[in-house]
Scaffold this active site. Structure first.
Site, PDB file in Angstrom:
ATOM      1  N   GLY A   1       4.333  -3.106  -3.678  1.00  0.00           N
ATOM      2  CA  GLY A   1       4.209  -3.356  -5.114  1.00  0.00           C
ATOM      3  C   GLY A   1       4.477  -2.051  -5.845  1.00  0.00           C
ATOM      4  O   GLY A   1       5.544  -1.827  -6.424  1.00  0.00           O
ATOM      5  N   ARG A   2       3.509  -1.150  -5.728  1.00  0.00           N
ATOM      6  CA  ARG A   2       3.580   0.129  -6.427  1.00  0.00           C
ATOM      7  C   ARG A   2       4.870   0.899  -6.107  1.00  0.00           C
ATOM      8  O   ARG A   2       5.481   1.467  -7.015  1.00  0.00           O
ATOM      9  CB  ARG A   2       2.378   0.974  -5.996  1.00  0.00           C
ATOM     10  CG  ARG A   2       2.236   2.289  -6.732  1.00  0.00           C
ATOM     11  CD  ARG A   2       1.276   3.214  -5.994  1.00  0.00           C
ATOM     12  NE  ARG A   2       0.019   2.611  -5.681  1.00  0.00           N
ATOM     13  CZ  ARG A   2      -1.027   2.538  -6.508  1.00  0.00           C
ATOM     14  NH1 ARG A   2      -0.932   3.047  -7.716  1.00  0.00           N
ATOM     15  NH2 ARG A   2      -2.141   1.968  -6.113  1.00  0.00           N
TER      16      ARG A   2
ATOM     17  N   CYS B   1     -13.486   3.783 -27.179  1.00  0.00           N
ATOM     18  CA  CYS B   1     -14.826   4.290 -27.458  1.00  0.00           C
ATOM     19  C   CYS B   1     -15.560   4.756 -26.210  1.00  0.00           C
ATOM     20  O   CYS B   1     -16.675   4.298 -25.932  1.00  0.00           O
ATOM     21  CB  CYS B   1     -15.635   3.202 -28.140  1.00  0.00           C
ATOM     22  SG  CYS B   1     -14.791   2.524 -29.549  1.00  0.00           S
ATOM     23  N   GLU B   2     -14.932   5.581 -25.416  1.00  0.00           N
ATOM     24  CA  GLU B   2     -15.580   6.081 -24.204  1.00  0.00           C
ATOM     25  C   GLU B   2     -15.114   7.497 -23.931  1.00  0.00           C
ATOM     26  O   GLU B   2     -13.915   7.784 -24.040  1.00  0.00           O
ATOM     27  CB  GLU B   2     -15.193   5.219 -22.993  1.00  0.00           C
ATOM     28  CG  GLU B   2     -15.486   3.762 -23.214  1.00  0.00           C
ATOM     29  CD  GLU B   2     -15.680   2.975 -21.932  1.00  0.00           C
ATOM     30  OE1 GLU B   2     -15.864   3.574 -20.862  1.00  0.00           O
ATOM     31  OE2 GLU B   2     -15.653   1.751 -22.045  1.00  0.00           O
TER      32      GLU B   2
ATOM     33  N   GLY C   1       0.794  -1.229   0.000  1.00  0.00           N
ATOM     34  CA  GLY C   1       0.000   0.000   0.000  1.00  0.00           C
ATOM     35  C   GLY C   1       0.820   1.269   0.000  1.00  0.00           C
ATOM     36  O   GLY C   1       0.260   2.370   0.006  1.00  0.00           O
TER      37      GLY C   1
ATOM     38  N   TYR D   1      -9.896   5.103 -10.990  1.00  0.00           N
ATOM     39  CA  TYR D   1      -9.661   5.736  -9.683  1.00  0.00           C
ATOM     40  C   TYR D   1      -9.494   7.252  -9.779  1.00  0.00           C
ATOM     41  O   TYR D   1      -9.092   7.875  -8.793  1.00  0.00           O
ATOM     42  CB  TYR D   1      -8.377   5.188  -9.033  1.00  0.00           C
ATOM     43  CG  TYR D   1      -8.149   3.712  -9.199  1.00  0.00           C
ATOM     44  CD1 TYR D   1      -8.990   2.781  -8.588  1.00  0.00           C
ATOM     45  CD2 TYR D   1      -7.083   3.230  -9.948  1.00  0.00           C
ATOM     46  CE1 TYR D   1      -8.775   1.419  -8.739  1.00  0.00           C
ATOM     47  CE2 TYR D   1      -6.858   1.873 -10.100  1.00  0.00           C
ATOM     48  CZ  TYR D   1      -7.710   0.969  -9.498  1.00  0.00           C
ATOM     49  OH  TYR D   1      -7.493  -0.371  -9.644  1.00  0.00           O
TER      50      TYR D   1
ATOM     51  N   ARG E   1      -6.199   3.277 -14.984  1.00  0.00           N
ATOM     52  CA  ARG E   1      -6.210   3.903 -13.653  1.00  0.00           C
ATOM     53  C   ARG E   1      -6.951   5.239 -13.590  1.00  0.00           C
ATOM     54  O   ARG E   1      -7.701   5.480 -12.638  1.00  0.00           O
ATOM     55  CB  ARG E   1      -4.778   4.050 -13.112  1.00  0.00           C
ATOM     56  CG  ARG E   1      -4.043   2.699 -12.979  1.00  0.00           C
ATOM     57  CD  ARG E   1      -2.764   2.798 -12.163  1.00  0.00           C
ATOM     58  NE  ARG E   1      -3.046   3.145 -10.800  1.00  0.00           N
ATOM     59  CZ  ARG E   1      -2.888   4.349 -10.294  1.00  0.00           C
ATOM     60  NH1 ARG E   1      -2.394   5.322 -11.038  1.00  0.00           N
ATOM     61  NH2 ARG E   1      -3.206   4.587  -9.042  1.00  0.00           N
TER      62      ARG E   1
HETATM   63  C1  PLP Z   1      -2.505  -8.371  -0.189  1.00  0.00           C
HETATM   64  C2  PLP Z   1      -1.800  -7.301  -0.926  1.00  0.00           C
HETATM   65  N1  PLP Z   1      -0.504  -7.104  -0.670  1.00  0.00           N
HETATM   66  C3  PLP Z   1       0.196  -6.154  -1.312  1.00  0.00           C
HETATM   67  C4  PLP Z   1      -0.394  -5.344  -2.245  1.00  0.00           C
HETATM   68  C5  PLP Z   1       0.447  -4.328  -2.915  1.00  0.00           C
HETATM   69  O1  PLP Z   1      -0.047  -3.076  -2.770  1.00  0.00           O
HETATM   70  P1  PLP Z   1       0.763  -1.819  -3.294  1.00  0.00           P
HETATM   71  O2  PLP Z   1       1.095  -2.041  -4.695  1.00  0.00           O
HETATM   72  O3  PLP Z   1      -0.175  -0.730  -3.071  1.00  0.00           O
HETATM   73  O4  PLP Z   1       1.990  -1.754  -2.440  1.00  0.00           O
HETATM   74  C6  PLP Z   1      -1.760  -5.493  -2.516  1.00  0.00           C
HETATM   75  C7  PLP Z   1      -2.478  -4.562  -3.402  1.00  0.00           C
HETATM   76  O5  PLP Z   1      -2.914  -3.517  -2.916  1.00  0.00           O
HETATM   77  C8  PLP Z   1      -2.477  -6.513  -1.854  1.00  0.00           C
HETATM   78  O6  PLP Z   1      -3.754  -6.723  -2.117  1.00  0.00           O
HETATM   79  N1  LYS Z   2      -4.983  -1.324  -9.091  1.00  0.00           N
HETATM   80  C1  LYS Z   2      -4.862  -0.328  -8.037  1.00  0.00           C
HETATM   81  C2  LYS Z   2      -4.125  -0.837  -6.851  1.00  0.00           C
HETATM   82  C3  LYS Z   2      -4.735  -2.073  -6.310  1.00  0.00           C
HETATM   83  C4  LYS Z   2      -3.786  -2.791  -5.479  1.00  0.00           C
HETATM   84  C5  LYS Z   2      -4.096  -4.245  -5.441  1.00  0.00           C
HETATM   85  N2  LYS Z   2      -4.345  -4.738  -4.120  1.00  0.00           N
HETATM   86  C6  LYS Z   2      -4.230   0.921  -8.603  1.00  0.00           C
HETATM   87  O1  LYS Z   2      -3.854   0.924  -9.741  1.00  0.00           O
HETATM   88  O2  LYS Z   2      -4.104   1.908  -7.944  1.00  0.00           O
END
Ligand code: PLP
Ligand code: LYS
Length: 443
Positions: free
Chosen positions: A302-303, A370-371, A258, A343, A339
């Site tokens: 992740g992000r 097409c949106e 997150g 969002y 995205r």
């Molecule tokens: C269980 C879990 N762990 C980790 C992540 C990675 O999140 P982020 O990319 O926001 O760090 C997610 C996606 O939000 C998730 O669902």
């Molecule tokens: N897909 C979302 C994040 C979701 C994370 C998955 N748990 C985004 O692009 O912001």
């Protein structure tokens, strides 16, 4: 090649949303890791996603440094391919996967299964079969009904390590759709409502399962460290309650991911060190308060590892000037980056590969789908003379774009090219019409 910091700040205008290796190059170009973006657009066609390998690796390392005693598990959903699996392995990270597909991809590279965490609010029979066959380190239980299902598939005499995903009841994350720590959405088992404790008791009663600890994931793009502090306090209090009521001291705590990335200049995106510091301090305090032995920590970024390392390149197809508005339409859109539509995500855009003295003008960059909602970036500054054929670059595009790309309008998912040390290599090729036709077996 121009590298003066002042010029960079002025020209790129958003240095913090570009990978560290981004520098201005002659002719209005930008180079990434010594590779010209204009050339990559030419060679691979557009849209194309460029990933700075060194940026990914150094962000992965920053997480390991921030929490040296924790397991850092990269959330593959942000973006994964075989090279990324290798990078994470080499950097000593684990992998968070949420499907048999992600798991099997990791296995093709020999990724150590014990460093894999399997997630999912609805794991399919294939997900579970694959996880148990490959021997993943942890399966995260997200609902009551999967407890017996998993246990029944574990070979006699063995025990699968699991975590129970708890809902701490915390609202955090950039958008309602990615707030997974709050009550009233599909993920996790509520601490306050008693479901988490019931699940813990049920797991403890299953000989095929070893309850290693708890998991919680608050949401995504959380721009402050505070929610993590609150989560630690609530979950450690719950761990202590489990110990007191059920006489079991669970040794692990996975705080999920997150962690934020900067999309616009000035966006709050605490460093891994800042998140790590907050988590470490709160954990020490909470464990002292409840006399709980500090659990082994896991985080799942992740992000924050992947978003800042990616740049999306598009080519302008049309420009429409209607009254005060300027719409610049490119050859990608919501099929490679959903995205903004999902969002309301915001991005910066810059032209690459041409210089101009034309004044800058507020522009809406739209896709080709097409949106009316197929908007990539609103209210960005582009030169007034932007024209078909120009290349536009969108930084902070490494996460949740290619991985969420769709087949909408059969435009074909874009390629991904990695750059490092002045060289580029194709990681994912463009999806072709032949790929699409091959799936169509109905005639
Ligand atoms: C269980 C879990 N762990 C980790 C992540 C990675 O999140 P982020 O990319 O926001 O760090 C997610 C996606 O939000 C998730 O669902
Ligand atoms: N897909 C979302 C994040 C979701 C994370 C998955 N748990 C985004 O692009 O912001």
């Amino acid at each position: 090649m121009t590298t003066e910091p002042d010029f960079l700040v002025r020209e790129l205008s958003t240095p913090s949303v570009w990978p560290d290796s981004a520098v201005n190059a002659p002719g209005g170009d930008v180079s990434l890791a010594g590779v010209s973006l204009a050339e990559l657009a030419e060679r691979h066609g557009t849209p194309v996603y460029v990933l700075d390998e060194t940026e990914v690796r150094s962000r992965a390392r920053a997480w390991r440094r921030a929490l040296p005693d924790a397991e850092v598990v990269y959330a593959a959903k942000a973006f994964v391919c075989r090279a990324v699996v290798d990078w994470m392995d080499e950097e000593g990270l684990g992998l968070d996967v949420c499907s048999a597909g992600e798991l099997e991809l990791a296995a093709t590279r020999g990724f150590p299964p014990e460093r894999v965490v399997l997630h999912g609010n609805a794991k399919s029979p294939r997900d579970l079969r694959t996880a148990l066959r490959l021997g993943v380190g942890r399966i995260v239980i997200d609902s009551d009904c999967e407890i017996a299902r998993i246990a029944s598939q574990v070979p006699k005499g063995a025990a699968q390590k699991v975590l129970v995903r708890v809902l701490p009841g915390i609202e955090a994350g950039a958008h309602r759709k990615v707030r997974t720590g709050a009550e009233g959405q599909k993920f996790g088992l509520s601490i306050a409502g008693g479901d988490a404790e019931d699940a813990v008791v049920r797991v403890l009663g299953q000989p095929g399962l070893e309850l290693a600890g708890l998991h919680c994931h608050l949401g995504s793009q959380i721009t402050s460290t505070e929610p993590y502090g609150e989560a630690v306090r609530r979950v450690v209090a719950f761990l202590a309650r489990i110990r007191d009521r059920h006489d079991v001291t669970l040794p692990e705590l996975d705080l999920g991911g997150g962690f934020a990335a900067a999309y616009l200049p000035g966006d709050a995106a605490p460093s891994p060190a800042a998140y790590g510091h907050r988590i470490t301090e709160e954990l020490a305090d909470a464990c002292a308060e409840f006399a709980y032995p500090p659990p082994r920590l896991t985080v799942e970024p992740g992000r924050s590892i992947m978003a800042p390392a990616g740049v999306a390149l598009y080519r302008v197809l049309s420009v429409k000037r209607t009254g005060a508005q300027m719409f610049v339409a490119v050859d990608g859109g919501m099929s490679d980056n959903p995205r903004p539509a999902l969002y309301g995500a915001r991005y910066t855009v810059r032209m690459v590969g041409r210089t101009t003295a034309a004044p800058m003008r507020a522009t809406t960059v739209v896709g080709r789908h097409c949106e009316a909602g197929d908007i990539l970036a609103e209210d960005v500054e582009l030169p007034e003379d932007v024209r078909p054929g120009d290349v536009l670059a969108v930084p902070a595009s490494g996460a949740y774009q290619v991985s969420m790309a769709s087949g909408y309008n059969m435009t074909g998912r874009p390629p991904v090219v990695a750059v490092a040390g002045g060289r580029s290599r194709l990681l994912l090729r463009r999806e072709t019409f032949e790929d699409q036709r091959a799936r169509d077996v109905g005639v």
